[in-house]
Write an enzyme that holds these catalytic residues in place. Structure first.
Site, mmCIF file in Angstrom:
data_model
loop_
_atom_site.group_PDB
_atom_site.id
_atom_site.type_symbol
_atom_site.label_atom_id
_atom_site.label_comp_id
_atom_site.label_asym_id
_atom_site.label_seq_id
_atom_site.Cartn_x
_atom_site.Cartn_y
_atom_site.Cartn_z
ATOM 1 C CB THR A 127 11.151 -10.670 -11.241
ATOM 2 O OG1 THR A 127 12.415 -10.493 -11.965
ATOM 3 C CG2 THR A 127 10.534 -11.862 -11.300
ATOM 4 C CD GLN A 158 -6.998 0.250 7.807
ATOM 5 O OE1 GLN A 158 -7.868 -0.590 8.296
ATOM 6 N NE2 GLN A 158 -5.679 -0.056 7.981
ATOM 7 C CB SER A 192 -2.234 -2.734 1.266
ATOM 8 O OG SER A 192 -1.245 -3.839 1.824
ATOM 9 C CG ASN A 229 -4.635 4.419 9.311
ATOM 10 O OD1 ASN A 229 -4.993 5.401 8.522
ATOM 11 N ND2 ASN A 229 -3.594 4.571 9.925
ATOM 12 C CG HIS A 263 -0.432 -6.429 5.252
ATOM 13 N ND1 HIS A 263 -0.559 -6.080 6.428
ATOM 14 C CD2 HIS A 263 0.003 -5.250 4.491
ATOM 15 C CE1 HIS A 263 -0.147 -4.790 6.686
ATOM 16 N NE2 HIS A 263 0.263 -4.308 5.552
ATOM 17 C CB CYS A 273 4.933 5.612 22.783
ATOM 18 S SG CYS A 273 4.168 6.965 23.612
ATOM 19 N N GLY A 332 0.902 -1.222 -0.151
ATOM 20 C CA GLY A 332 0.074 0.033 -0.104
ATOM 21 C C GLY A 332 0.879 1.257 0.140
HETATM 22 C C1 PLP Z 1 -1.700 -0.254 6.060
HETATM 23 C C2 PLP Z 1 -2.065 0.838 5.442
HETATM 24 C C3 PLP Z 1 -1.054 1.480 4.278
HETATM 25 C C4 PLP Z 1 0.099 0.627 4.233
HETATM 26 O O1 PLP Z 1 0.092 -0.311 3.397
HETATM 27 P P1 PLP Z 1 1.159 -1.335 3.445
HETATM 28 O O2 PLP Z 1 0.933 -2.531 2.443
HETATM 29 O O3 PLP Z 1 1.417 -1.833 4.891
HETATM 30 O O4 PLP Z 1 2.428 -0.586 2.891
HETATM 31 C C5 PLP Z 1 -1.526 2.578 3.487
HETATM 32 N N1 PLP Z 1 -2.488 3.136 4.040
HETATM 33 C C6 PLP Z 1 -3.411 2.793 4.981
HETATM 34 C C7 PLP Z 1 -4.661 3.525 5.163
HETATM 35 C C8 PLP Z 1 -3.203 1.710 5.854
HETATM 36 O O5 PLP Z 1 -3.861 1.168 6.770
#
Ligand code: PLP
Length: 392
Positions: A238, A180, A200, A152, A202, A326, A72
């Site tokens: 790649t 999100q 993204s 997020n 994950h 923190c 992302g």
């Molecule tokens: C997690 C997140 C990202 C970053 O995505 P990654 O795949 O971890 O680099 C960007 N924007 C938002 C709103 C996210 O929650």
């Protein structure tokens, strides 16, 4: 075994078994380089395109509008730097908000050091932008509007369709970070007038290190990763075939089950919000009561440090996150909580609990049972709380 409750789905999600199963052969059996012309390569090229097609369909996009990235953050960087570079002769002004993810904010700050101007829109107490303020910020040299779909931290969902209309009327490219939102909100890029969108894997039960940028056909954007001719000459390197295949599978599962997913998470979310606000005094919800992600709970527990809460919760097996940074070595409270108007002091007592597909009602009830005595105990040690109680 000790009870463990994961409530940090906005940070990352566990990969689903179906996703892993789909990926495994691509690590050793079907390992070819998709650019090779022999059969080892060709079968991987078609695996990538299959994934691209599946994902495109979930967005009502065209297959050739999906470009895979290393996550992302890369997609956000690409959208902003890529448009900035493609349109530098038209103008150097970008509009975004104060509550974006750091992948957007820090990219904008980088551009500011390189001759671009950025307007950071305010948000109201719920985290919503003001459409009139957006219109007023537009200038003849504005080249990009980048506004996140859903936040997020506090889960607020922006009026994306209305922003799309404003961008279009003014002939400005509209990028949204929907990392999100994807899998939690139904997204149709055409209905919403989105030109560029970051996703993204994950965050939707797929693998880490893979994302994509949706690029509407005809949108002017330069590559930021130069090299080979992959991704139709727009993103060299790649391809991460197993991850792309996993992303496709995760998208398919997310899109097929989205209605159930939304109603289940919304139910658990509201149960958690109600349980905590009823049982703990001096607690309030951050973000919008209804225009929010189905799995997001963000509360401020006054007269307490979020960090000590996190540690106490971790000891009873509850994993969530707080609103202060923190962990990164600074004591600055979150820029999002500052932007919705909280004081430093109050923002430090914030807690984000994010719910996902493996959260049960039992998990929620466990938190509702465990958190109030922890809060009570920590407040006993707070001189501030003593004053408040004394004053009552
Ligand atoms: C997690 C997140 C990202 C970053 O995505 P990654 O795949 O971890 O680099 C960007 N924007 C938002 C709103 C996210 O929650």
């Amino acid at each position: 075994m000790k009870k463990r409750v994961y409530l940090d789905y906005s940070a990352t999600t566990p990969m689903k078994k179906e996703v892993l199963d789909e990926m495994l052969p691509f690590f050793n059996v079907q390992f070819g380089n998709p650019s090779s012309i022999h059969c080892f390569g060709r079968e991987n090229k078609s695996a990538i395109d299959k994934s691209r097609g599946i994902i495109a369909k979930t967005l009502n996009a065209r297959t050739e509008e999906i470009f895979f990235t290393g996550g992302g953050s890369e997609a956000d960087n690409w959208a902003i730097k890529g448009v900035a570079s493609a349109l530098k002769d038209k103008g150097k002004h970008i509009i975004t908000t104060k509550i974006e993810h750091h992948a957007v904010l820090h990219t904008c700050e980088y551009l500011e050091k390189n001759g671009y101007e950025v307007t950071y829109l305010n948000v109201d107490q719920y985290g919503l932008i003001d459409l009139e303020e957006l219109k007023a910020a537009i200038r003849p040299d504005t080249i990009l509007i980048s506004i996140m779909f859903a936040n997020n931290e506090i889960g607020t969902i922006q009026p994306i369709k209305e922003i799309g209309v404003i961008a279009k009327e003014n002939n400005i490219i509209f990028h949204t970070d929907a990392v999100q939102a994807y899998g939690n909100v139904v997204i149709d890029v055409n209905e919403l007038g989105i030109d560029l969108m970051s996703l993204s894997a994950h965050k939707i039960y797929g693998p880490k290190g893979i994302g994509l940028l949706y690029i509407r056909k005809g949108t002017k954007i330069q590559p930021i990763i130069h090299g080979g001719a992959q991704e139709r000459r727009r993103r060299a390197g790649t391809e991460n075939v197993p991850a792309i295949v996993g992303f496709g599978k995760a998208s398919e599962i997310a899109s097929e089950g989205i209605e159930d997913h939304i109603s289940k998470l919304t139910y658990l979310r509201d149960r958690l919000i109600n349980g905590l606000t009823e049982k703990i005094p001096y607690v309030f919800l951050n973000g919008h009561p209804t225009k929010r992600l189905p799995g997001n709970v963000n509360i401020c527990i006054q007269y307490i440090e979020g960090e000590s809460l996190l540690l106490s919760l971790d000891m009873v097996g509850i994993a969530c996150s707080s609103g202060s940074a923190c962990t990164s070595g600074s004591l600055d409270p979150s820029h999002v909580l500052m932007a919705i108007g909280l004081t430093h002091e109050v923002a430090h007592g914030s807690l984000r609990l994010t719910i996902g597909d493996y959260t049960s009602e039992d998990d929620i009830d466990y938190v509702i049972e465990q958190l109030p005595p922890i809060v009570e105990r920590l407040r006993q040690m707070s001189p501030l709380y003593e004053k408040v109680k004394g004053g009552n």
